[in-house]
Design a protein around this motif. Structure first.
Motif, PDB file in Angstrom:
ATOM      1  N   GLY A  90      -7.930  44.509 136.628  1.00 25.36           N
ATOM      2  CA  GLY A  90      -8.239  43.099 136.635  1.00 25.36           C
ATOM      3  C   GLY A  90      -9.454  42.580 135.968  1.00 25.36           C
ATOM      4  O   GLY A  90     -10.563  43.521 135.949  1.00 25.36           O
ATOM      5  N   LYS A  91      -9.673  41.587 135.745  1.00 27.08           N
ATOM      6  CA  LYS A  91     -10.880  41.087 135.045  1.00 27.08           C
ATOM      7  C   LYS A  91     -12.133  40.763 136.040  1.00 27.08           C
ATOM      8  O   LYS A  91     -13.101  40.940 135.751  1.00 27.08           O
ATOM      9  CB  LYS A  91     -10.683  39.587 134.235  1.00 27.08           C
ATOM     10  CG  LYS A  91     -10.390  38.608 135.009  1.00 27.08           C
ATOM     11  CD  LYS A  91     -10.116  37.218 134.297  1.00 27.08           C
ATOM     12  CE  LYS A  91      -9.390  36.095 134.998  1.00 27.08           C
ATOM     13  NZ  LYS A  91      -9.355  34.731 134.081  1.00 27.08           N
ATOM     14  N   HIS A  92     -11.679  40.977 137.320  1.00 23.67           N
ATOM     15  CA  HIS A  92     -12.565  40.615 138.316  1.00 23.67           C
ATOM     16  C   HIS A  92     -12.900  42.045 139.222  1.00 23.67           C
ATOM     17  O   HIS A  92     -13.328  42.200 140.055  1.00 23.67           O
ATOM     18  CB  HIS A  92     -12.146  39.545 139.299  1.00 23.67           C
ATOM     19  CG  HIS A  92     -12.256  38.371 138.891  1.00 23.67           C
ATOM     20  ND1 HIS A  92     -13.318  37.667 138.412  1.00 23.67           N
ATOM     21  CD2 HIS A  92     -11.003  37.595 138.215  1.00 23.67           C
ATOM     22  CE1 HIS A  92     -12.903  36.434 137.868  1.00 23.67           C
ATOM     23  NE2 HIS A  92     -11.624  36.318 137.917  1.00 23.67           N
ATOM     24  N   ASP A  93     -12.095  43.049 138.622  1.00 23.70           N
ATOM     25  CA  ASP A  93     -12.389  44.458 139.380  1.00 23.70           C
ATOM     26  C   ASP A  93     -13.396  45.136 138.408  1.00 23.70           C
ATOM     27  O   ASP A  93     -13.013  45.532 137.342  1.00 23.70           O
ATOM     28  CB  ASP A  93     -11.006  45.285 139.364  1.00 23.70           C
ATOM     29  CG  ASP A  93      -9.934  44.650 140.116  1.00 23.70           C
ATOM     30  OD1 ASP A  93     -10.447  43.871 141.260  1.00 23.70           O
ATOM     31  OD2 ASP A  93      -8.800  44.386 139.683  1.00 23.70           O
ATOM     32  N   SER A  94     -14.689  45.370 139.112  1.00 27.04           N
ATOM     33  CA  SER A  94     -15.530  46.320 138.326  1.00 27.04           C
ATOM     34  C   SER A  94     -15.415  47.633 138.472  1.00 27.04           C
ATOM     35  O   SER A  94     -14.973  48.306 139.577  1.00 27.04           O
ATOM     36  CB  SER A  94     -16.898  45.703 139.071  1.00 27.04           C
ATOM     37  OG  SER A  94     -17.922  46.312 138.295  1.00 27.04           O
ATOM     38  N   ALA A  95     -15.787  48.364 137.259  1.00 27.09           N
ATOM     39  CA  ALA A  95     -15.619  49.838 137.311  1.00 27.09           C
ATOM     40  C   ALA A  95     -16.897  50.266 136.605  1.00 27.09           C
ATOM     41  O   ALA A  95     -17.482  49.707 135.826  1.00 27.09           O
ATOM     42  CB  ALA A  95     -14.282  50.208 136.538  1.00 27.09           C
ATOM     43  N   LEU A  96     -16.780  51.642 136.498  1.00 26.81           N
ATOM     44  CA  LEU A  96     -18.095  52.229 135.894  1.00 26.81           C
ATOM     45  C   LEU A  96     -17.613  53.544 135.104  1.00 26.81           C
ATOM     46  O   LEU A  96     -16.888  54.358 135.536  1.00 26.81           O
ATOM     47  CB  LEU A  96     -18.968  52.787 136.986  1.00 26.81           C
ATOM     48  CG  LEU A  96     -20.545  53.212 136.773  1.00 26.81           C
ATOM     49  CD1 LEU A  96     -21.126  52.205 136.173  1.00 26.81           C
ATOM     50  CD2 LEU A  96     -20.966  53.743 137.850  1.00 26.81           C
ATOM     51  N   LEU A  97     -17.919  53.631 134.114  1.00 33.14           N
ATOM     52  CA  LEU A  97     -17.674  54.789 132.974  1.00 33.14           C
ATOM     53  C   LEU A  97     -18.902  55.591 132.832  1.00 33.14           C
ATOM     54  O   LEU A  97     -19.907  55.017 132.285  1.00 33.14           O
ATOM     55  CB  LEU A  97     -16.967  54.183 131.584  1.00 33.14           C
ATOM     56  CG  LEU A  97     -17.043  55.262 130.690  1.00 33.14           C
ATOM     57  CD1 LEU A  97     -15.775  56.420 130.904  1.00 33.14           C
ATOM     58  CD2 LEU A  97     -16.709  54.686 129.291  1.00 33.14           C
ATOM     59  N   ILE A  98     -18.792  56.995 133.102  1.00 34.49           N
ATOM     60  CA  ILE A  98     -19.751  57.765 132.976  1.00 34.49           C
ATOM     61  C   ILE A  98     -19.528  58.864 131.984  1.00 34.49           C
ATOM     62  O   ILE A  98     -18.360  59.518 132.140  1.00 34.49           O
ATOM     63  CB  ILE A  98     -20.220  58.426 134.350  1.00 34.49           C
ATOM     64  CG1 ILE A  98     -20.516  57.542 135.463  1.00 34.49           C
ATOM     65  CG2 ILE A  98     -21.641  59.418 134.025  1.00 34.49           C
ATOM     66  CD1 ILE A  98     -20.577  57.939 136.789  1.00 34.49           C
ATOM     67  N   ARG A  99     -20.363  59.079 131.084  1.00 34.52           N
ATOM     68  CA  ARG A  99     -20.292  60.280 129.917  1.00 34.52           C
ATOM     69  C   ARG A  99     -20.963  61.528 130.607  1.00 34.52           C
ATOM     70  O   ARG A  99     -22.330  61.540 130.515  1.00 34.52           O
ATOM     71  CB  ARG A  99     -20.753  59.746 128.681  1.00 34.52           C
ATOM     72  CG  ARG A  99     -20.495  60.979 127.664  1.00 34.52           C
ATOM     73  CD  ARG A  99     -20.360  60.425 126.295  1.00 34.52           C
ATOM     74  NE  ARG A  99     -20.084  61.436 125.283  1.00 34.52           N
ATOM     75  CZ  ARG A  99     -19.798  61.365 124.016  1.00 34.52           C
ATOM     76  NH1 ARG A  99     -20.468  60.290 123.342  1.00 34.52           N
ATOM     77  NH2 ARG A  99     -19.504  62.254 123.165  1.00 34.52           N
ATOM     78  N   LEU A 100     -20.324  62.520 131.191  1.00 35.98           N
ATOM     79  CA  LEU A 100     -21.068  63.547 131.748  1.00 35.98           C
ATOM     80  C   LEU A 100     -21.200  64.663 130.746  1.00 35.98           C
ATOM     81  O   LEU A 100     -22.073  65.346 130.800  1.00 35.98           O
ATOM     82  CB  LEU A 100     -20.158  64.113 132.834  1.00 35.98           C
ATOM     83  CG  LEU A 100     -20.008  63.124 134.046  1.00 35.98           C
ATOM     84  CD1 LEU A 100     -18.881  63.799 134.875  1.00 35.98           C
ATOM     85  CD2 LEU A 100     -21.072  62.690 134.986  1.00 35.98           C
ATOM     86  N   GLY A 101     -20.328  64.893 129.840  1.00 38.83           N
ATOM     87  CA  GLY A 101     -20.613  65.887 128.733  1.00 38.83           C
ATOM     88  C   GLY A 101     -20.198  65.385 127.419  1.00 38.83           C
ATOM     89  O   GLY A 101     -19.653  64.105 127.269  1.00 38.83           O
ATOM     90  N   GLU A 102     -20.316  66.083 126.446  1.00 36.90           N
ATOM     91  CA  GLU A 102     -19.793  65.794 125.257  1.00 36.90           C
ATOM     92  C   GLU A 102     -18.362  65.470 125.068  1.00 36.90           C
ATOM     93  O   GLU A 102     -18.102  64.464 124.259  1.00 36.90           O
ATOM     94  CB  GLU A 102     -19.980  66.963 124.207  1.00 36.90           C
ATOM     95  CG  GLU A 102     -19.995  66.632 122.792  1.00 36.90           C
ATOM     96  CD  GLU A 102     -21.268  65.642 122.205  1.00 36.90           C
ATOM     97  OE1 GLU A 102     -20.773  64.852 121.489  1.00 36.90           O
ATOM     98  OE2 GLU A 102     -22.075  65.744 122.663  1.00 36.90           O
ATOM     99  N   ASP A 103     -17.665  65.898 125.678  1.00 41.68           N
ATOM    100  CA  ASP A 103     -16.135  65.576 126.060  1.00 41.68           C
ATOM    101  C   ASP A 103     -15.616  65.150 127.175  1.00 41.68           C
ATOM    102  O   ASP A 103     -14.476  65.637 127.457  1.00 41.68           O
ATOM    103  CB  ASP A 103     -15.245  66.542 125.318  1.00 41.68           C
ATOM    104  CG  ASP A 103     -15.366  66.868 123.739  1.00 41.68           C
ATOM    105  OD1 ASP A 103     -15.631  65.711 122.984  1.00 41.68           O
ATOM    106  OD2 ASP A 103     -15.380  68.022 123.305  1.00 41.68           O
ATOM    107  N   GLU A 104     -16.496  65.240 128.100  1.00 46.24           N
ATOM    108  CA  GLU A 104     -16.266  64.591 129.578  1.00 46.24           C
ATOM    109  C   GLU A 104     -16.623  63.478 129.900  1.00 46.24           C
ATOM    110  O   GLU A 104     -17.818  62.813 130.057  1.00 46.24           O
ATOM    111  CB  GLU A 104     -17.039  65.772 130.481  1.00 46.24           C
ATOM    112  CG  GLU A 104     -16.341  65.667 131.918  1.00 46.24           C
ATOM    113  CD  GLU A 104     -16.982  66.698 132.782  1.00 46.24           C
ATOM    114  OE1 GLU A 104     -16.696  66.780 133.955  1.00 46.24           O
ATOM    115  OE2 GLU A 104     -18.143  67.516 132.527  1.00 46.24           O
ATOM    116  N   PHE A 105     -15.446  62.524 130.334  1.00 45.87           N
ATOM    117  CA  PHE A 105     -15.775  61.069 130.755  1.00 45.87           C
ATOM    118  C   PHE A 105     -14.958  61.194 132.074  1.00 45.87           C
ATOM    119  O   PHE A 105     -14.036  61.475 132.326  1.00 45.87           O
ATOM    120  CB  PHE A 105     -15.151  60.093 129.746  1.00 45.87           C
ATOM    121  CG  PHE A 105     -15.753  60.187 128.266  1.00 45.87           C
ATOM    122  CD1 PHE A 105     -16.725  59.058 127.945  1.00 45.87           C
ATOM    123  CD2 PHE A 105     -15.291  61.030 127.312  1.00 45.87           C
ATOM    124  CE1 PHE A 105     -17.371  59.178 126.965  1.00 45.87           C
ATOM    125  CE2 PHE A 105     -15.800  60.983 126.223  1.00 45.87           C
ATOM    126  CZ  PHE A 105     -17.061  59.985 125.791  1.00 45.87           C
TER     127      PHE A 105
END
Length: 175
Positions: A90-105
């Motif tokens: 939802g628009k009020h649900d905060s999340a975190l995207l991390i790029r761990l490697g070249e092709d790993e998210f």
């Protein structure tokens, strides 16, 4: 027989135990009070059944939630070792995207499973940190590695299409 044996009081007495049968003196005695309390408890128990059924259905996984896919970012906008915040599902649900490697998210909802404090990415330590009570989470699994949290962070399901990272759902807790 005299009047004392017929259940009458043989003489005038101002004793509290003998005035039980006076009009409106005791309209709610112990037995009536207990009946009232048992009835109220029964009404309360029956009124909570629908909510319990909804919770059981949700926890048992019988309801399949449908999530809409949402664009998070372009792959080229996030460097290896960096993270960004976004809102999902939802628009009020905060999340975190991390790029761990070249092709790993990896992406997680960033509310700590201990007391819902925000979780931050620490690039220097390579871990997710909750500053409220020093909780630490593994970025590859979302599992807690230190502090009071006992449950992993809810993981967001990601897809990669034409250089774009999409959020497509949230994984259920597995016990």
């Amino acid at each position: 027989m005299d009047q004392g044996q017929k259940g009458n009081i043989p003489f005038d007495e101002d004793n509290y135990t003998h005035n039980i049968h006076k009009d409106n003196e005791r309209s709610l005695d112990r037995r009536s009070f207990m009946k009232l309390m048992v009835g109220a408890a029964g009404v309360f128990a029956v009124s909570t059944l629908p909510w319990g059924a909804i919770a059981a259905k949700e926890l048992a996984g019988f309801s399949n939630k449908k999530y809409t896919a949402a664009k998070i970012t372009d792959v080229s906008d996030l460097k290896v070792g960096e993270a960004m915040e976004f809102a999902y599902p939802g628009k009020h649900d905060s999340a975190l995207l991390i790029r761990l490697g070249e092709d790993e998210f990896k992406a997680y909802q960033n509310a700590c499973t201990h007391l819902k404090c925000p979780v931050f990415w620490s690039k220097e330590q390579g871990e997710m940190v909750c500053p409220c009570h020093h909780g630490v989470f593994d970025p590859k699994t979302g599992a807690p590695t230190a502090g009071p949290p006992r449950r992993p962070l809810p993981e967001i399901i990601l897809e990669r299409e034409q250089g774009v990272i999409l959020a497509t759902g949230v994984k259920r807790y597995e016990t």
